[in-house]
Design an enzyme around this catalytic site. Structure first.
Site, mmCIF file in Angstrom:
data_model
loop_
_atom_site.group_PDB
_atom_site.id
_atom_site.type_symbol
_atom_site.label_atom_id
_atom_site.label_comp_id
_atom_site.label_asym_id
_atom_site.label_seq_id
_atom_site.Cartn_x
_atom_site.Cartn_y
_atom_site.Cartn_z
ATOM 1 N N ASP A 1 42.617 44.259 37.149
ATOM 2 C CA ASP A 1 43.095 44.282 35.763
ATOM 3 C C ASP A 1 42.611 45.540 35.032
ATOM 4 O O ASP A 1 41.928 46.399 35.618
ATOM 5 C CB ASP A 1 42.599 42.984 35.086
ATOM 6 C CG ASP A 1 43.604 42.419 34.104
ATOM 7 O OD1 ASP A 1 44.416 43.195 33.582
ATOM 8 O OD2 ASP A 1 43.555 41.200 33.843
ATOM 9 N N TRP B 1 49.676 46.440 33.235
ATOM 10 C CA TRP B 1 50.745 45.982 32.325
ATOM 11 C C TRP B 1 51.832 47.032 32.070
ATOM 12 O O TRP B 1 52.550 46.950 31.072
ATOM 13 C CB TRP B 1 50.137 45.523 30.983
ATOM 14 C CG TRP B 1 48.836 44.810 31.148
ATOM 15 C CD1 TRP B 1 48.637 43.658 31.859
ATOM 16 C CD2 TRP B 1 47.546 45.202 30.629
ATOM 17 N NE1 TRP B 1 47.305 43.308 31.808
ATOM 18 C CE2 TRP B 1 46.615 44.229 31.056
ATOM 19 C CE3 TRP B 1 47.111 46.263 29.840
ATOM 20 C CZ2 TRP B 1 45.259 44.303 30.730
ATOM 21 C CZ3 TRP B 1 45.756 46.340 29.510
ATOM 22 C CH2 TRP B 1 44.853 45.365 29.951
ATOM 23 N N GLY B 2 51.908 48.026 32.936
ATOM 24 C CA GLY B 2 52.940 49.052 32.746
ATOM 25 C C GLY B 2 52.560 50.085 31.706
ATOM 26 O O GLY B 2 53.340 50.991 31.405
ATOM 27 N N ASN C 1 50.661 52.654 31.660
ATOM 28 C CA ASN C 1 50.603 54.062 32.085
ATOM 29 C C ASN C 1 51.691 54.387 33.104
ATOM 30 O O ASN C 1 51.517 55.255 33.951
ATOM 31 C CB ASN C 1 49.233 54.376 32.689
ATOM 32 C CG ASN C 1 48.114 54.133 31.705
ATOM 33 O OD1 ASN C 1 47.803 54.987 30.885
ATOM 34 N ND2 ASN C 1 47.524 52.948 31.761
ATOM 35 N N ASP D 1 51.723 40.146 29.672
ATOM 36 C CA ASP D 1 51.713 38.835 30.336
ATOM 37 C C ASP D 1 52.973 38.007 30.052
ATOM 38 O O ASP D 1 53.493 38.003 28.943
ATOM 39 C CB ASP D 1 50.496 38.031 29.873
ATOM 40 C CG ASP D 1 49.204 38.633 30.421
ATOM 41 O OD1 ASP D 1 49.262 39.685 31.083
ATOM 42 O OD2 ASP D 1 48.142 38.034 30.172
HETATM 43 C C1 GLA Z 1 45.248 39.812 31.782
HETATM 44 C C2 GLA Z 1 46.252 39.752 32.925
HETATM 45 C C3 GLA Z 1 46.559 38.291 33.222
HETATM 46 C C4 GLA Z 1 45.284 37.556 33.591
HETATM 47 C C5 GLA Z 1 44.274 37.695 32.477
HETATM 48 C C6 GLA Z 1 42.903 37.158 32.883
HETATM 49 O O1 GLA Z 1 45.799 39.359 30.601
HETATM 50 O O2 GLA Z 1 47.409 40.453 32.604
HETATM 51 O O3 GLA Z 1 47.514 38.194 34.269
HETATM 52 O O4 GLA Z 1 44.786 38.082 34.797
HETATM 53 O O5 GLA Z 1 44.078 39.050 32.093
HETATM 54 O O6 GLA Z 1 41.951 37.285 31.875
#
Ligand code: GLA
Length: 402
Positions: free
Chosen positions: A147, A181-182, A184, A202
């Protein structure tokens, strides 16, 4: 001479260490991850039960293999800097859990973060990449989701590259799943680093919603995949996030559409629900082999949005044997009556430098993949009522006159 040696060593050492494990995730990874349903409420009993359920529900037979613990398994570091699992939730230790999962013929995955903390404020791997990678390898980890919380001031590319190198050095083939999460544009630089990368924030278990938390419904995520299709392929997948099938915010029709669309997108199929007491209808969605075959097709080409009529979209995924998968999506709140010929010639220029021509003439048979039924040929109009938020999913095969 000294300079020559340095240059020579760069060329010799680079190919040995500076790479990801090749040959993994040749089709999109399939498994289960704890986050969507359980968040931080993870413990060894739950994970064991989930592995048991994966085997007994038919999911393992349908191709699911990774059992992944997301955030909150870790609690601190020992004096040598080694990562420690929460002894209350995981009293037998992670290695014992990993052994149990392997004993079921499944694979084991863990979660960490490239910053100082994970998103749930547990210890991240920053500064401990090589130590953590060695620990994961010694525990028999097969999959790492990595992450991006608490990473202020870090370069994403450098941080993910560092963990890739650490995993490679640790010597155990581990699928590396980037989760920034895209932010960069990892599709531009991730291919040599990871086997999959999240493309968005998410997912939420809703069909069409955008919440204040930056999380998104299935439709919002879908829309963001359209321009990324050229970056996805065997060993390096766009990841539109884990499944919400079986979680409470989606109707059955929506859950089916979500699953079918993720298969058209060649998305990793990581179930995110409680596998222990699934309704029959949810098992049917998650284990529909004809639908999973679309996702796992060896050509690995993410679907093209072929037609966009506003509330009605037609998606097209070419398959390795010359067949095509077609998804017809009704985004509206009303039933839509579809009545058209499914014939086309289209040019696909997204996979640069190559381009492809797809031709569906009148000589294809049509198969309904939800209901496992033949529905005529492309010679006639294809007629169907499509439920609100429904996805019709078809496989078109060249009709050899049989
Ligand atoms: C981020 C990730 C999720 C999950 C949470 C855990 O938000 O994008 O998929 O792994 O952290 O805290």
């Amino acid at each position: 001479m000294k300079n020559l040696l340095i240059i020579a060593s760069i060329f010799i050492i680079q190919p040995i260490f500076a790479q990801k494990f090749e040959g993994l995730a040749q089709t999109p990874p399939m498994g289960w991850n704890s986050w969507n349903q359980f968040g931080c409420r993870v413990n060894e009993q739950l994970i064991r039960e989930m592995a048991d359920a994966m085997a007994s529900s038919g999911m393992k037979d349908a191709g699911y293999e990774y059992v992944v613990i997301d955030d909150c398994w870790q609690i601190g570091r020992d004096s040598a800097g080694n990562i420690i699992a929460d002894p209350e939730s995981f009293p037998s230790g992670i290695k014992a859990l990993s052994d149990y999962i392997h004993s079921k013929g499944l694979k084991f995955g863990l979660y960490s973060d490239g910053g100082v903390y994970t998103c749930a404020h547990r210890p991240g791997s920053r500064g401990y990449e090589f130590s953590d990678a060695r620990t994961y390898a010694s525990w028999g980890v097969d999959f790492l989701k990595y992450d991006w919380c608490y990473s202020e001031g870090q370069s994403a590319e450098a941080s993910y590259r560092l963990m890739r190198d650490a995993l490679y050095k640790a010597g155990r083939p581990i699928v590396f799943s980037m989760c920034e999460w895209g932010s960069n544009e990892p599709w531009l630089w991730g291919q040599g680093i990871a086997h999959l990368w999240r493309t968005t924030g998410d997912i939420s278990d809703c069909f069409s919603c955008e919440s204040n938390w930056g999380s998104m419904g299935v439709m919002q995520i879908l829309d963001r995949q359209v321009k990324l299709r050229g970056y996805s392929g065997p060993g390096h997948w766009n990841d539109p996030d884990m499944l919400e099938v079986g979680n409470h915010g989606l109707t059955l029709t929506e859950a089916r559409a979500h699953f079918g669309l993720w298969c058209l997108l060649s998305a990793p199929l990581m179930a995110g629900n409680d596998l222990r007491d699934m309704p029959e209808e949810i098992v049917k969605i998650l284990t529909n082999r004809e639908v999973i075959a679309i996702d796992q097709d060896t050509l690995g080409r993410q679907a093209l949005k072929w037609m966009d009529y506003g509330n009605l979209e037609i998606w097209l995924k070419p398959l390795a044997n010359g067949d095509f998968a077609i998804g017809i999506l009704n985004r509206s709140d009303e039933i839509i009556t579809f009545d058209k010929k499914l014939q086309l010639t289209t040019y696909d220029t997204d996979f640069k430098p190559k381009s492809y021509t797809y031709r569906i003439d009148e000589n294809f048979t049509i198969r309904d993949l939800w209901n496992h039924k033949q529905l005529g040929t492309t010679r006639e109009n294809f007629k169907a009522e499509i439920d609100s938020h429904g996805l019709i999913l078809l496989r078109l095969s060249k009709n050899n006159g049989h």
